[in-house]
Enzyme design. Sequence first.
Site, PDB file in Angstrom:
ATOM      1  N   ASP A  23      19.522 126.164  81.373  1.00 17.05           N
ATOM      2  CA  ASP A  23      18.681 125.444  82.322  1.00 17.05           C
ATOM      3  C   ASP A  23      18.929 126.023  83.710  1.00 17.05           C
ATOM      4  O   ASP A  23      19.971 125.805  84.301  1.00 17.05           O
ATOM      5  CB  ASP A  23      19.053 123.960  82.270  1.00 17.05           C
ATOM      6  CG  ASP A  23      18.327 123.115  83.293  1.00 17.05           C
ATOM      7  OD1 ASP A  23      17.461 123.650  84.020  1.00 17.05           O
ATOM      8  OD2 ASP A  23      18.632 121.919  83.369  1.00 17.05           O
TER       9      ASP A  23
ATOM     10  N   ASN B 295      16.800 125.380  86.214  1.00 17.58           N
ATOM     11  CA  ASN B 295      16.225 124.375  87.116  1.00 17.58           C
ATOM     12  C   ASN B 295      15.239 124.950  88.132  1.00 17.58           C
ATOM     13  O   ASN B 295      15.065 124.381  89.205  1.00 17.58           O
ATOM     14  CB  ASN B 295      17.320 123.598  87.847  1.00 17.58           C
ATOM     15  CG  ASN B 295      17.667 122.313  87.138  1.00 17.58           C
ATOM     16  OD1 ASN B 295      16.943 121.870  86.256  1.00 17.58           O
ATOM     17  ND2 ASN B 295      18.765 121.720  87.504  1.00 17.58           N
TER      18      ASN B 295
END
Length: 148
Positions: free
Chosen positions: A23, A25
């Site tokens: 991840d 983001n």
Amino acid sequence: MDEFAPILRRLARSGREFILCGDWNIAHNEIDLTNWRSNRKNSGFLPEERDWLTGVFEEMGWVDIYRRLYPDATDTCYTWWSNRGQAWAKNVGWRIDYHVATPGIAAKALKASIYKMQRFSDHAPLTIDYDVTLPSAPVPVLRQRRRP
């Protein structure tokens, strides 16, 4: 991002192949989230975040595997959905989970899939199939004991 960039540069220059998964983001491009216009001032789609990720790909030479395989994919590419407003049910998502790789191993990526049959969290697992044969370890030779 300032602390991670030198690490990415060092890895890219090492001569070894790497795949970094997880991840990040950051939704890199407009096609990587449903409502890009209304998210331009939100963390995860800020211009400086997106510019940094562009630098990772264009200046450092890392490859966004999913985008290499599916350059035009939109609503099928999402890996994250907010827990608000029925985002999952309406597929109002973001592509913020990546396989980012050095060019040699990136060239061996065959296909990607995002597992949405079951919901584990606000993210869906991104998997990539690579055409790679790993060297096998030597097979130990088992010797039988001689009986006296």
